[in-house]
Design an enzyme around this catalytic site. Structure first.
Site, PDB file in Angstrom:
ATOM      1  N   LYS A  93      16.309   3.129  -1.311  1.00 60.80           N
ATOM      2  CA  LYS A  93      15.475   4.178  -1.894  1.00 60.80           C
ATOM      3  C   LYS A  93      15.824   5.570  -1.385  1.00 60.80           C
ATOM      4  O   LYS A  93      15.119   6.539  -1.665  1.00 60.80           O
ATOM      5  CB  LYS A  93      14.000   3.846  -1.661  1.00 60.80           C
ATOM      6  CG  LYS A  93      13.646   2.484  -2.283  1.00 60.80           C
ATOM      7  CD  LYS A  93      12.175   2.165  -2.239  1.00 60.80           C
ATOM      8  CE  LYS A  93      11.932   0.794  -2.888  1.00 60.80           C
ATOM      9  NZ  LYS A  93      10.499   0.438  -2.950  1.00 60.80           N
ATOM     10  N   ASP A 128       2.930  -3.108  -7.303  1.00 59.94           N
ATOM     11  CA  ASP A 128       4.253  -3.366  -7.870  1.00 59.94           C
ATOM     12  C   ASP A 128       4.160  -3.782  -9.334  1.00 59.94           C
ATOM     13  O   ASP A 128       5.120  -3.604 -10.092  1.00 59.94           O
ATOM     14  CB  ASP A 128       4.954  -4.475  -7.072  1.00 59.94           C
ATOM     15  CG  ASP A 128       5.249  -4.055  -5.643  1.00 59.94           C
ATOM     16  OD1 ASP A 128       5.608  -2.881  -5.439  1.00 59.94           O
ATOM     17  OD2 ASP A 128       5.111  -4.892  -4.733  1.00 59.94           O
ATOM     18  N   LYS A 183      15.016  -1.238   2.516  1.00 60.17           N
ATOM     19  CA  LYS A 183      14.262  -0.293   1.689  1.00 60.17           C
ATOM     20  C   LYS A 183      14.718   1.139   1.936  1.00 60.17           C
ATOM     21  O   LYS A 183      14.827   1.943   0.996  1.00 60.17           O
ATOM     22  CB  LYS A 183      12.767  -0.446   2.017  1.00 60.17           C
ATOM     23  CG  LYS A 183      11.820   0.296   1.096  1.00 60.17           C
ATOM     24  CD  LYS A 183      10.377  -0.078   1.461  1.00 60.17           C
ATOM     25  CE  LYS A 183       9.380   0.586   0.542  1.00 60.17           C
ATOM     26  NZ  LYS A 183       7.979   0.194   0.882  1.00 60.17           N
ATOM     27  N   PHE A 223       6.854   3.827   3.921  1.00 60.03           N
ATOM     28  CA  PHE A 223       6.274   2.809   4.786  1.00 60.03           C
ATOM     29  C   PHE A 223       6.689   1.435   4.279  1.00 60.03           C
ATOM     30  O   PHE A 223       6.845   1.229   3.072  1.00 60.03           O
ATOM     31  CB  PHE A 223       4.747   2.903   4.788  1.00 60.03           C
ATOM     32  CG  PHE A 223       4.192   3.874   5.795  1.00 60.03           C
ATOM     33  CD1 PHE A 223       3.512   3.421   6.915  1.00 60.03           C
ATOM     34  CD2 PHE A 223       4.352   5.233   5.627  1.00 60.03           C
ATOM     35  CE1 PHE A 223       2.998   4.312   7.851  1.00 60.03           C
ATOM     36  CE2 PHE A 223       3.848   6.133   6.544  1.00 60.03           C
ATOM     37  CZ  PHE A 223       3.168   5.665   7.668  1.00 60.03           C
ATOM     38  N   LYS A 276     -15.337  -5.022 -21.312  1.00 63.12           N
ATOM     39  CA  LYS A 276     -15.323  -6.142 -20.378  1.00 63.12           C
ATOM     40  C   LYS A 276     -14.913  -7.439 -21.074  1.00 63.12           C
ATOM     41  O   LYS A 276     -15.448  -7.787 -22.124  1.00 63.12           O
ATOM     42  CB  LYS A 276     -16.710  -6.306 -19.752  1.00 63.12           C
ATOM     43  CG  LYS A 276     -16.782  -7.456 -18.745  1.00 63.12           C
ATOM     44  CD  LYS A 276     -18.180  -7.617 -18.183  1.00 63.12           C
ATOM     45  CE  LYS A 276     -18.260  -8.817 -17.251  1.00 63.12           C
ATOM     46  NZ  LYS A 276     -19.628  -9.019 -16.733  1.00 63.12           N
ATOM     47  N   ASN A 318      -5.076  -3.755  -3.617  1.00 61.11           N
ATOM     48  CA  ASN A 318      -4.612  -4.318  -2.355  1.00 61.11           C
ATOM     49  C   ASN A 318      -5.539  -3.880  -1.237  1.00 61.11           C
ATOM     50  O   ASN A 318      -6.543  -3.196  -1.481  1.00 61.11           O
ATOM     51  CB  ASN A 318      -3.160  -3.892  -2.079  1.00 61.11           C
ATOM     52  CG  ASN A 318      -2.991  -2.387  -2.129  1.00 61.11           C
ATOM     53  OD1 ASN A 318      -3.519  -1.658  -1.295  1.00 61.11           O
ATOM     54  ND2 ASN A 318      -2.267  -1.903  -3.133  1.00 61.11           N
TER      55      ASN A 318
END
Length: 410
Positions: A349, A287, A345, A331, A297, A216
């Site tokens: 959590k 995730d 969240k 975050f 490869k 990401n």
């Protein structure tokens, strides 16, 4: 204990009718044992005299940058270097604008540019001036740089309007200054001294094969800023970092652990969880990961390629279930409805605080040096921060955490 005893305070007095209150403020600070050096603007002298402040402070009063009475020193540099605090009261819209834009055309603004001491500002002006977008923008700019504000009171103003803009009373300003130095004394070792803080940073890497992966846009900058701030506050810091765009803090007192995947980050965090006081998970953890990672490869073949992904273990949720006395911060980087998703969240959590930001907003996305965040606890919004440096966001976040675990306001 008198927190003002022996402190050197530069009191900047600017041109407004509230300048008369600065005389009482000078007197009260001096009575508390502070050494008060008053700098007046030329406009302030239209409302009150230098002799008044000289009589109350028992110190020379400054107003002219070029009136150097001691050839061995430069007054504004000496004042700037000697200050434990620079207090501007009253602060007009004009001086706030000068401070925000780095202008230095008189004794006070020049001293402000030269000082490295903490700066505190007590605005006083007409209600419409106080609400003007330019003034608000200037105050936000200064706040982002760490300037502290003593908000004006509401009531009948000298101009005849009723609203917010009246200089806070001298007694209240003195209490704010006393509290500032009292906190400073407590924090000499740092508000997190003796605490063990774990910070995660960067974006995890989920391997498709030895040369390809899923990741990401997390740069690691926010996590690095938090690690620096935690160390500055006296904590023993462990930084667990995945892929990042820049080098981590070069501080030998910050223990750095490099990981790659979500699984390796989970293992690194959980193995240290029992011996942790605060954990701040600023990393962006994948995730999903490929169900199978090729040992060599994967060669190109065909027009399409299908990857089968499986969920990774949710690190925050796992820690939330394991939590005993630890303080857990997460975050929520969103691209819309940040408040809704962050609150959900937080509850799911079992977090103590969550930092929400809309990464689609200019200045708040991945890779920037700034952020725009809202911090929530179980009761709702705790702190709303406008565009600020990531270092400032980190400092404010850790101050909140330190207050919560110690029960003492910082």
């Amino acid at each position: 204990m008198n927190s003002l005893q022996g402190k050197t305070i530069i009191l900047g007095v600017t041109g407004g009718i509230a300048a008369y209150k600065a005389a009482a403020l000078t007197s009260k600070l001096a009575q508390k044992g502070a050494e008060v050096h008053v700098i007046m603007t030329s406009s302030a002298k239209q409302f009150i005299t230098e002799l008044t402040f000289q009589s109350l402070s028992k110190q020379r009063v400054y107003s002219d940058t070029f009136q150097e009475r001691d050839p061995a020193s430069i007054s504004h540099i000496d004042l700037a270097g000697s200050a434990d605090l620079v207090l501007i009261a009253p602060a007009t819209a004009n001086i706030i604008g000068k401070m925000a834009h780095g202008l230095a055309d008189d004794m006070l603004s020049t001293t402000l540019l030269a000082t490295t001491a903490p700066v505190m500002v007590a605005p006083a002006m007409n209600v419409h001036m106080y609400q003007h977008p330019a003034v608000i923008s200037n105050m936000n700019t200064l706040a982002a740089r760490g300037v502290q504000f003593i908000e004006p009171g509401e009531g009948l103003l000298a101009c005849g309007y009723v609203g917010k803009g009246r200089l806070e009373e001298p007694e209240t300003i003195v209490r704010v200054v006393e509290d500032f130095f009292a906190r400073q004394a407590v924090n000499e070792k740092g508000p997190l001294a003796g605490k063990k803080v774990i910070v995660t940073a960067g974006g995890t890497v989920e391997r498709i094969d030895p040369v390809r992966y899923i990741s990401n846009d997390s740069s690691g900058k926010m996590g690095f800023a938090i690690a620096r701030a935690a160390r500055a506050m006296g904590a023993e810091v462990t930084l667990i970092a995945a892929r990042t765009d820049e080098a981590p803090p070069q501080d030998p007192e910050i223990s750095l652990i490099r990981v790659e995947s979500a699984q390796s980050m989970l293992e690194a965090v959980t193995s240290r969880w029992d011996d942790c006081d605060i954990l701040i998970k600023a990393a962006a953890v994948a995730d999903y990961r490929p169900m199978h990672s090729a040992d060599s490869k994967i060669k190109k073949s065909g027009d399409t390629m299908t990857l089968e992904l499986v969920k990774t273990t949710d690190i925050l949720e796992t820690l939330g279930k394991m939590k005993d006395s630890q303080f857990l911060v997460g975050f929520a980087a969103e691209t819309g409805n940040a408040e809704f998703y962050a609150k959900d969240k937080l509850v799911r959590k079992n977090l103590d605080l969550i930092v929400a930001n809309d990464v689609s907003s200019e200045g708040a996305g991945f890779g920037t040096d700034t952020n725009i965040v809202s911090i929530y606890d179980a009761g709702g919004l705790v702190l709303d921060l406008p565009l600020s440096s990531k270092d400032e966001v980190a400092r404010r976040l850790l101050s909140l955490a330190a207050e919560r675990i110690s029960g003492v306001a910082l």
